[in-house]
Design a protein around this motif. Structure first.
Motif, PDB file in Angstrom:
ATOM      1  N   UNK A  85      -2.013   2.837 -15.866  1.00  0.00           N
ATOM      2  CA  UNK A  85      -1.105   3.623 -16.713  1.00  0.00           C
ATOM      3  C   UNK A  85       0.193   3.965 -15.985  1.00  0.00           C
ATOM      4  N   UNK A  86       1.250   4.101 -16.773  1.00  0.00           N
ATOM      5  CA  UNK A  86       2.598   4.313 -16.237  1.00  0.00           C
ATOM      6  C   UNK A  86       2.687   5.455 -15.252  1.00  0.00           C
ATOM      7  N   UNK A  87       1.995   6.562 -15.525  1.00  0.00           N
ATOM      8  CA  UNK A  87       2.141   7.723 -14.642  1.00  0.00           C
ATOM      9  C   UNK A  87       1.486   7.496 -13.275  1.00  0.00           C
ATOM     10  N   UNK A  88       0.643   6.475 -13.167  1.00  0.00           N
ATOM     11  CA  UNK A  88      -0.015   6.216 -11.880  1.00  0.00           C
ATOM     12  C   UNK A  88       0.638   5.082 -11.101  1.00  0.00           C
ATOM     13  N   UNK A  89       1.526   4.353 -11.782  1.00  0.00           N
ATOM     14  CA  UNK A  89       2.140   3.172 -11.159  1.00  0.00           C
ATOM     15  C   UNK A  89       2.777   3.503  -9.806  1.00  0.00           C
ATOM     16  N   UNK A  90       3.454   4.686  -9.743  1.00  0.00           N
ATOM     17  CA  UNK A  90       4.191   4.990  -8.519  1.00  0.00           C
ATOM     18  C   UNK A  90       3.263   5.199  -7.318  1.00  0.00           C
ATOM     19  N   UNK A  91       1.959   5.420  -7.557  1.00  0.00           N
ATOM     20  CA  UNK A  91       1.058   5.645  -6.427  1.00  0.00           C
ATOM     21  C   UNK A  91       0.491   4.356  -5.849  1.00  0.00           C
ATOM     22  N   UNK A  92       0.787   3.239  -6.530  1.00  0.00           N
ATOM     23  CA  UNK A  92       0.298   1.943  -6.029  1.00  0.00           C
ATOM     24  C   UNK A  92       0.818   1.729  -4.614  1.00  0.00           C
ATOM     25  N   UNK A  93       2.133   1.960  -4.457  1.00  0.00           N
ATOM     26  CA  UNK A  93       2.742   1.747  -3.148  1.00  0.00           C
ATOM     27  C   UNK A  93       2.129   2.676  -2.098  1.00  0.00           C
ATOM     28  N   UNK A  94       1.900   3.929  -2.508  1.00  0.00           N
ATOM     29  CA  UNK A  94       1.333   4.920  -1.591  1.00  0.00           C
ATOM     30  C   UNK A  94      -0.017   4.431  -1.065  1.00  0.00           C
ATOM     31  N   UNK A  95      -0.866   3.960  -1.975  1.00  0.00           N
ATOM     32  CA  UNK A  95      -2.203   3.509  -1.564  1.00  0.00           C
ATOM     33  C   UNK A  95      -2.133   2.214  -0.765  1.00  0.00           C
ATOM     34  N   UNK A  96      -1.159   1.373  -1.129  1.00  0.00           N
ATOM     35  CA  UNK A  96      -0.998   0.117  -0.392  1.00  0.00           C
ATOM     36  C   UNK A  96      -0.632   0.406   1.059  1.00  0.00           C
ATOM     37  N   UNK A  97       0.323   1.315   1.224  1.00  0.00           N
ATOM     38  CA  UNK A  97       0.766   1.684   2.586  1.00  0.00           C
ATOM     39  C   UNK A  97      -0.377   2.258   3.404  1.00  0.00           C
TER      40      UNK A  97
END
Ligand code: PHE
Length: 517
Positions: A167-179
């Motif tokens: 969902x759109x509101x969680x998209x920005x955390x993808x990078x956080x978890x990837x890092x």
């Protein structure tokens, strides 16, 4: 009319008739067939107008082992903060919290400090020194789950998740978890197979099975099977696979071409030092010691070596006289006191004229027969801000002719010939100015692509103030010209950004036209 298909393709067609759309990989595993074979079959269907496929770039995420742990047991900073809140801590020394975290949460050293950092970043706590003791001050009174926790759990529930399903509101955390290496990303192309209307409609009786082979083998002959096979027809209209063979870098091709042209015109190549004395870079070229071009913002001066060796005293004296009062040249010179120290400064040469002027001495001292024609293609340095039309490190192409009674007509003729061979049919010369030539001419070539004239270089006849110190006197004269190599390269290779020539983007190198030189 029946259509002939290979047995594998018939199997694929029949399997596809049962589905609307199916990813190639799914079909491959369903039929226990190689993915490549499935795609070959689909291509065969495509040739007959029976099937087709679309491509889609897929990005998928999966939890790492650590990510799975946190999905179930909370992110470590959350566990630690929950603990702080539950124990109603308002302020706690780092040491005390560490002991407790180890005992009660089994958060070991490294993980403990990572967690503290994350708590600080989230502004749950801040760290200060109280009486010299590192202490955490709790800024938030209740525990609230982080947004990235929701993403972790979502991915955990689905095992593998498509980026589009996040969902759109969680998209920005993808990078956080990837890092944080809690998730891994996988990208691939998904081919979605589809039948055309004809493909859906075609009946078994309209298809005949052929065993298509591309070549006859020993087996075919031994078993007599050759009677039953049909040969795959060659489609001579089909383009072959694109191959990108090893090749010489296009810029190097241009350099080689420049060399070839100079050789064909009777020039010899010379090279000179990159670390040059200010003497040859400036003084020998009659550029006064306070000339703006010498300033730091144009020229790279070197700390080491701090001082350059100058040529024989006789020549240094003559150059200094030319600067001070014109020497024997009939000129009045610049009328200032010449300083040897300034001439001994070391620089990264700012032009290859520093290299060609070194030849003037040789011509007379070594008595080489005239005319002497030499050229140089070499690297120079200027303190420029790098942008699409400037580099701080670039190359110049330069030639001189030392000869008796050579004149401006000879210079123009040489330039026309040189640039014509370089692929520029039209050139114009206009009056210009350089401190070391008189008269001076600017050179412009006509660019067919840009439909305009481009100024690309300078030229002229070396002034007596440049020639005399080396014993070159009338009727001997020196014709000279020079220019940036990358300018030619950009025009010939159709690049608008000079940096591309050194960035070497592979996609361009593979396609780059071999300059039609
Ligand atoms: N040295 C000049 C430059 O760097 C070019 C030039 C060479 C001009 C020889 C005249 C004669 O732009």
């Amino acid at each position: 009319m029946t259509i002939s298909l290979t047995p594998d393709t018939i199997t694929i067609l029949q399997a596809m008739q049962a589905n609307d759309e199916i990813p190639a990989r799914t079909l491959a595993s369903k039929l226990e067939m190689d993915y490549i074979m499935v795609m070959a079959g689909v291509n065969e269907l495509k040739e007959h107008g029976l099937g087709d496929f679309t491509e889609e770039e897929i990005v998928e995420y999966q939890l790492t082992e650590e990510g799975q742990d946190y999905a179930k047991n909370l992110l470590p900073e959350s566990r630690l903060f929950k603990f702080i809140v539950q124990n109603e801590m308002r302020q706690v020394s780092l040491n005390e919290l560490r002991d407790k975290a180890e005992k009660e949460l089994s958060l070991k050293d490294k993980m403990f400090f990572i967690s503290v950092n994350h708590m600080r970043k989230a502004m749950w706590v801040s760290q200060t020194n109280i009486d010299g003791i590192p202490t955490l001050v709790v800024l938030k009174q209740e525990f609230e789950e982080k947004e990235e926790q929701a993403l972790l759990e979502l991915i955990n529930d689905s095992g593998v998740i498509n980026k589009e399903d996040i969902p759109g509101n969680l998209q920005e955390y993808i990078e956080v978890l990837k890092k944080r290496t809690l998730i891994t990303e996988k990208k691939y192309t998904r081919r979605l197979l589809k039948l055309t209307r004809e493909g859906k409609a075609i009946k078994e009786k309209d298809i005949s099975s052929v065993k298509e082979v591309t070549r006859l083998t020993r087996e075919h002959i031994k078993t007599g099977d050759w009677r039953n096979v049909s040969f795959k027809a060659y489609d001579v209209g089909k383009p072959g696979p694109a191959i990108a063979p090893g090749r010489i870098n296009p810029l190097v091709e241009i350099i080689n071409k420049v060399r070839e042209i100079f050789y064909s015109m009777g020039f010899m190549e010379i090279r000179g030092p990159i670390v040059e004395s200010a003497f040859f870079n400036f003084d020998a070229l009659f550029q006064p010691q306070d000339h703006p071009a010498r300033e730091m913002h144009d020229t790279f001066y070197l700390e080491k070596p701090g001082s350059a060796r100058l040529p024989g005293k006789k020549y240094v004296k003559r150059v200094s006289e030319v600067h001070e009062n014109g020497g024997n040249t009939g000129s009045t010179g610049w009328g200032y006191t010449w300083d040897k120290k300034v001439a001994q400064q070391t620089v990264l040469r700012t032009h290859t004229t520093a290299t060609t002027v070194r030849q003037l001495g040789k011509a007379i001292q070594q008595g080489v027969p005239l005319p002497l024609k030499v050229f140089s293609v070499d690297r120079v340095y200027r303190n420029e801000k790098v942008d699409r039309s400037h580099l701080a490190e670039f190359m110049q192409v330069e030639g001189i002719i030392i000869g008796d009674n050579v004149n401006l007509g000879d210079l123009r003729g040489t330039l026309v010939e040189f640039y014509k061979k370089m692929g520029f049919d039209r050139i114009i010369t206009r009056p210009g100015f350089f401190p070391y030539t008189e008269p001076s001419m600017e050179i412009s070539v006509y660019s067919e692509e840009l439909e305009s004239w481009m100024e690309i270089g300078g030229s002229g006849i070396f002034r007596p103030e440049v020639c005399e110190p080396w014993g070159i006197k009338e009727p001997t004269r020196v014709l000279a010209w020079g220019q940036g190599l990358e300018r030619i390269a950009m025009l010939r290779l159709k690049r608008k950004d000079i940096r591309d020539l050194y960035k070497n983007p592979l996609s361009w190198l593979r396609r780059a036209p071999y300059p039609k030189l």
